[in-house]
Write an enzyme that holds these catalytic residues in place. Structure first.
Site, PDB file in Angstrom:
ATOM      1  N   CYS A  78      35.109  32.871  -6.019  1.00 41.65           N
ATOM      2  CA  CYS A  78      35.473  31.464  -5.865  1.00 41.65           C
ATOM      3  C   CYS A  78      34.268  30.640  -5.384  1.00 41.65           C
ATOM      4  CB  CYS A  78      36.705  31.347  -4.962  1.00 41.65           C
ATOM      5  SG  CYS A  78      37.592  29.810  -5.256  1.00 41.65           S
ATOM      6  N   HIS A 172      40.478  34.918  -6.117  1.00 40.13           N
ATOM      7  CA  HIS A 172      40.280  35.636  -4.848  1.00 40.13           C
ATOM      8  C   HIS A 172      40.817  37.071  -4.940  1.00 40.13           C
ATOM      9  CE1 HIS A 172      39.215  32.391  -1.879  1.00 40.13           C
ATOM     10  NE2 HIS A 172      39.640  31.637  -2.890  1.00 40.13           N
ATOM     11  N   GLU A 174      40.329  39.459  -3.056  1.00 39.26           N
ATOM     12  CA  GLU A 174      40.584  40.013  -1.707  1.00 39.26           C
ATOM     13  C   GLU A 174      41.958  39.601  -1.184  1.00 39.26           C
ATOM     14  OE1 GLU A 174      38.990  37.370  -2.379  1.00 39.26           O
ATOM     15  OE2 GLU A 174      39.228  35.898  -0.772  1.00 39.26           O
TER      16      GLU A 174
HETATM   17  N1  GLN Z   1      36.870  24.415  -4.061  1.00 40.81           N
HETATM   18  C1  GLN Z   1      36.000  25.292  -3.346  1.00 40.81           C
HETATM   19  C2  GLN Z   1      34.540  24.968  -3.619  1.00 40.81           C
HETATM   20  O1  GLN Z   1      34.191  24.485  -4.643  1.00 40.81           O
HETATM   21  C3  GLN Z   1      36.245  26.743  -3.681  1.00 40.81           C
HETATM   22  C4  GLN Z   1      37.611  27.142  -3.209  1.00 40.81           C
HETATM   23  C5  GLN Z   1      37.720  28.568  -2.804  1.00 40.81           C
HETATM   24  O2  GLN Z   1      36.735  29.261  -2.583  1.00 40.81           O
HETATM   25  N2  GLN Z   1      38.935  28.994  -2.667  1.00 40.81           N
HETATM   26  O3  GLN Z   1      33.744  25.257  -2.812  1.00 40.81           O
END
Ligand code: GLN
Length: 193
Positions: A78, A172, A174
């Site tokens: 992410c 994610h 995890e």
């Molecule tokens: N929206 C976040 C970003 O761009 C990422 C979100 C997340 O890691 N769950 O940093």
């Protein structure tokens, strides 16, 4: 094998727990000297602007980038995936690690569906779809030839990719009880050594 999890902000505790569940040593990394002796690094989800800000303040940008360029295994999930991409849209001007040949767009799903879970086919992990949790997730808009696409949503949107020993997921892994993605990362490390 020793895995470091970048513990500046975000879901690092969950990654540490999951790696330990696989019987592998995992430790929190905050300082450049803590990168020594690691076999791989995980950059967790969280807020990429905050994580990148802290990467700069803790003087971690150059050391991590050097490692990545030398073939050191890194999993970015992410916000961690955002940190790895060479091109980031919807971003502040903060310099990222910029080591994977792909363009990502932050917060790509908009407000209405900012969090969701899908059973995602990831052929590299076997036949059973992966329970992928997306939270204000980025997407991979495009990827260059060295990048192998690992997973796409039914819409065709790319959400997981690999470039050598660098691995990136928009979701994610995890936050599910499925250990396969982390096991896949550990296998990449084992194959390298
Ligand atoms: N929206 C976040 C970003 O761009 C990422 C979100 C997340 O890691 N769950 O940093």
């Amino acid at each position: 094998m020793r895995i470091g999890v970048l513990a500046l902000q975000g879901a690092f505790i969950e990654h540490i727990k999951l790696v330990k569940k696989l019987g592998t040593e995992a430790l929190a990394v905050r300082r450049p000297d803590e990168l020594k002796g690691l076999d791989g690094l995980i950059i967790p989800g969280g807020e990429s602007t905050t994580i990148l800000n802290l990467i700069h303040s803790f003087r971690l940008l150059k050391p991590i980038k050097k490692l990545a360029q030398a073939g050191f295994p890194i999993l970015g999930t992410c916000a961690g995936m955002v940190c790895l991409a060479k091109k980031i849209s919807n971003n502040s001007s903060l310099e990222a690690l910029a080591v994977m040949d792909m363009a990502v767009r932050r917060n790509a799903f908009g407000r209405q569906i900012d969090s969701f879970e899908v059973k995602l086919p990831i052929p590299a992990l076997g036949d059973k779809p992966f329970p992928a949790v997306f939270i204000r997730a980025p997407i991979i808009e495009s990827a260059g030839p060295p990048v192998e696409i690992l997973a796409k949503l039914p819409s065709g949107t790319i959400v997981a990719a690999r470039q050598g020993r660098l691995l990136a997921t928009a979701f994610h892994p995890e936050l599910s009880n499925d250990l396969r993605l982390h096991r896949y990362f550990l296998d990449i490390i084992a194959d390298a050594s």
